[in-house]
Design a protein around this motif. Structure first.
Motif: not given
Lengths: 53, 568
Positions: B195-199, A33, B191, B201
């Protein structure tokens, strides 16, 4: 919330305040990103311009 | 230039280079990071070099040499690189080759050739020999000549240290694509998992290493990381944990053998004690008891003993507590509360100790996830975090020109404005005092940013007012009624002795600056509204509101204040 009676705004929008001053901080030049961010910044593109590519 | 600098010819790996251990990793074709074991089968390769009759031993083979060949064994040298002699702390290297002054830098006097003479070998040469061995191990494993790498360094590594490391790497045949910081690498390692989800935090990376502890508080916003605060400590360390065990076993030994001398006062005895205690510590991370066994510890006496984990937990209690205080100190330094912390990533070899994880977990609310092997089944091995992150970063940038990488990591790109307060909408009521703030863009998000959220509207639908505002996070402290006691300091986090009247602390929002109002008319019953907010680097806001499934929508622009700053 429910719109109060008699509320009006130009094109249904009313600007009231501004954001408080931001803090300048260093982001970490790491990860997918960030690379996307760097690409946008160096080519001076916006998010939607970037989406189209 | 040479083929090595040609991006298409690159074979890049991730290297984590520590004072105590180093590791190497690569990224598979499917994008998974894999840690490489060297020819000894070690994934955690001791950062040790030892010379026996001109032969160079490395890693796990060099480490035992501190018993018989301490003078020609070099260890704990990473932090000496690029430093002036007077600014280094040579404590950890006392039992191996001592650091000496060499011009303005640091060197070791060792017999590294077959000749009977001692040579002054600079720390940069030692580093480059160490990196050469790492590069070779990786090349042998991959079957391809490795020629470039991303290397992790502490957040407080100076430019001089990075320059020195870069030079040493070049001499080892490694083109450094980028230096990345250890805590960020750890976050990236998590990250990058499929299976990691973008959040959004706030993450604390707590690294309990051998010679130092490093804590970093990182805001992760849409996969972009900002370090908010760091704490470094050279007192609360893994070596101190070893020392605790060394003292324990030395005392037990003396109790059993009244006439023997203290093994800690004998150089060889101490070295044996130290090696064995580290092994015992590791065994106690896995099993509930461990055996201590050293042949001829001191004065020709063999010594064996056992220790269980409970005893070790007790012995190390002070250090575990100190470590958890360091973590809280870092949170405080970032002007945050433990309630703000979404995740604590435990890194470094000592994070394998279950008690380290449970002590840190106790300092945080239950809402905080503690990522360590003993507290989470999905945790990555703490010692492998940094190197995995480095390998992932290496695979991302391996095809770039070095110049591109340098320009991208230049402050012109990395220094960005970050939101001072969260921005979101008011629910339930339009009135700031009774409305409930629903954050859409979190505080400390780097700009520009674009976020979309779906919000509920009043049950009966109709005309809806959407009010955009800034939200300030507030910690609400509710004390139980019965016995009101003297006021407690909010930041004094180490005060939960009084279990009975424990205060209840929760995170609430206070509505700050109201930014804009917008009307969406004729929303269906139970309809939802999609809100998209774009905030530019100039603090200008571009908001779009649209009923889900509906047409049209409202678009509004709030002028940025940054250009005309000073008037407000």
């Amino acid at each position: 919330p429910v719109l109060p009676e008699g509320w009006t705004g130009e094109k249904e929008f009313k600007s009231i305040g501004q954001l408080s001053a931001a803090n300048d901080r260093n982001i970490e030049p790491v990860g997918h990103h960030f690379l996307a961010h760097a690409r946008r910044k160096r080519h001076k593109r916006t998010f939607s311009e970037d989406d189209r590519i | 230039m040479s083929a090595e600098n040609d991006p298409t010819q690159r074979v890049a790996i991730g290297i984590s280079f520590g004072n105590s251990y180093s590791s190497i990793a690569y990224t598979t074709g499917e994008g998974r990071a894999e840690v490489i074991a060297n020819e000894d089968g070690d994934r955690q390769i001791p950062s040790f070099l030892s010379y026996v009759e001109g032969e160079e031993l490395h890693g796990g083979q060099a480490k035992p040499q501190i018993v018989r060949n301490a003078k020609n064994t070099v260890a704990y040298f990473r932090d000496f690189l690029g430093q002036e002699f007077k600014s280094i702390d040579p404590t950890a290297a006392h039992q191996s080759a001592h650091a000496v002054q060499h011009e303005s830098t640091v060197a070791f006097k060792i017999r590294d050739t077959q000749e009977e003479t001692e040579n002054e070998v600079t720390v940069s040469t030692i580093t480059s020999r160490h990196l050469t061995r790492l590069r070779k191990s990786a090349s042998d494993y991959l079957g391809k000549a490795v020629n470039s790498a991303v290397i992790t360094v502490p957040t407080n590594f100076s430019d001089a240290q990075k320059d020195a490391l870069n030079k040493a790497a070049k001499e080892a045949g490694i083109e450094v694509l980028q230096f990345i910081s250890e805590p960020t690498a750890a976050v990236l390692a998590y990250d990058a998992r499929p299976d990691a989800k973008l959040a959004d935090k706030i993450i604390v990376v707590a690294d309990l290493g051998g010679t130092r502890s490093d804590i970093a508080v990182i805001a992760s916003r849409g996969g972009i990381y900002t370090v908010l605060a760091t704490v470094h400590d050279y007192e609360v360390t893994g070596l101190k944990l070893d020392q605790v065990l060394m003292d324990y076993f030395a005392k037990e030994f003396l109790k059993k053998n009244k006439d023997a001398s203290d093994p800690r006062e004998d150089a060889r005895g101490l070295a044996k004690l130290k090696l064995e205690c580290e092994a015992v510590k590791k065994a106690l991370s896995i099993g509930s008891s461990a055996n201590f066994s050293v042949e001829s510890l001191v004065g020709g006496i063999d010594y064996t003993a056992t220790i269980n984990r409970t005893r070790y937990d007790l012995l190390g209690n002070k250090l575990f507590g100190a470590f958890s205080r360091l973590v809280l100190h870092a949170v405080e330094k970032a002007n945050l509360d433990p309630l703000d912390i979404t995740e604590v990533i435990l890194a470094g070899g000592n994070a394998n100790t279950p008690k380290v994880a449970s002590t840190v977990a106790a300092a945080f609310p239950e809402t905080t996830t503690i990522l360590a092997p003993s507290t989470s089944s999905s945790a990555i091995i703490p010692s492998e975090l940094a190197v995995r992150g480095a390998a992932i970063q290496a695979s991302l940038i391996q095809e770039f020109d070095l110049e591109d990488i340098e320009q991208s990591s230049h402050p012109a790109v990395t220094v960005t404005p970050h939101l001072a307060h969260a921005v979101g909408v008011l629910c339930i009521s339009g009135d700031e005092t009774s409305g409930i703030f629903h954050p859409i863009v979190e505080t400390e998000t780097s700009l520009p940013v674009r976020r979309t959220a779906i919000i509920a509207t009043p049950r009966e639908g109709g005309d809806v007012l959407i009010k955009l505002a800034e939200g300030l996070r507030h910690i609400k402290v509710t004390k139980p009624e019965p016995k009101p006691k003297a006021e407690k300091d909010e930041d004094d986090s180490d005060d939960d002795e009084s279990d009975e009247e424990e205060e209840v602390r929760e995170k609430t929002w206070k509505v700050g600056n109201v930014l804009s109002e917008a009307a969406i008319r004729g929303v269906k019953k139970g309809g939802k509204v999609e809100v998209q907010i774009n905030i530019g680097a100039d603090l200008g806001v571009n908001a779009i509101y649209r009923e889900v499934g509906g047409k049209g929508g409202v678009r509004g622009i709030i002028q940025g204040s940054k250009a005309s700053n000073g008037s407000a």
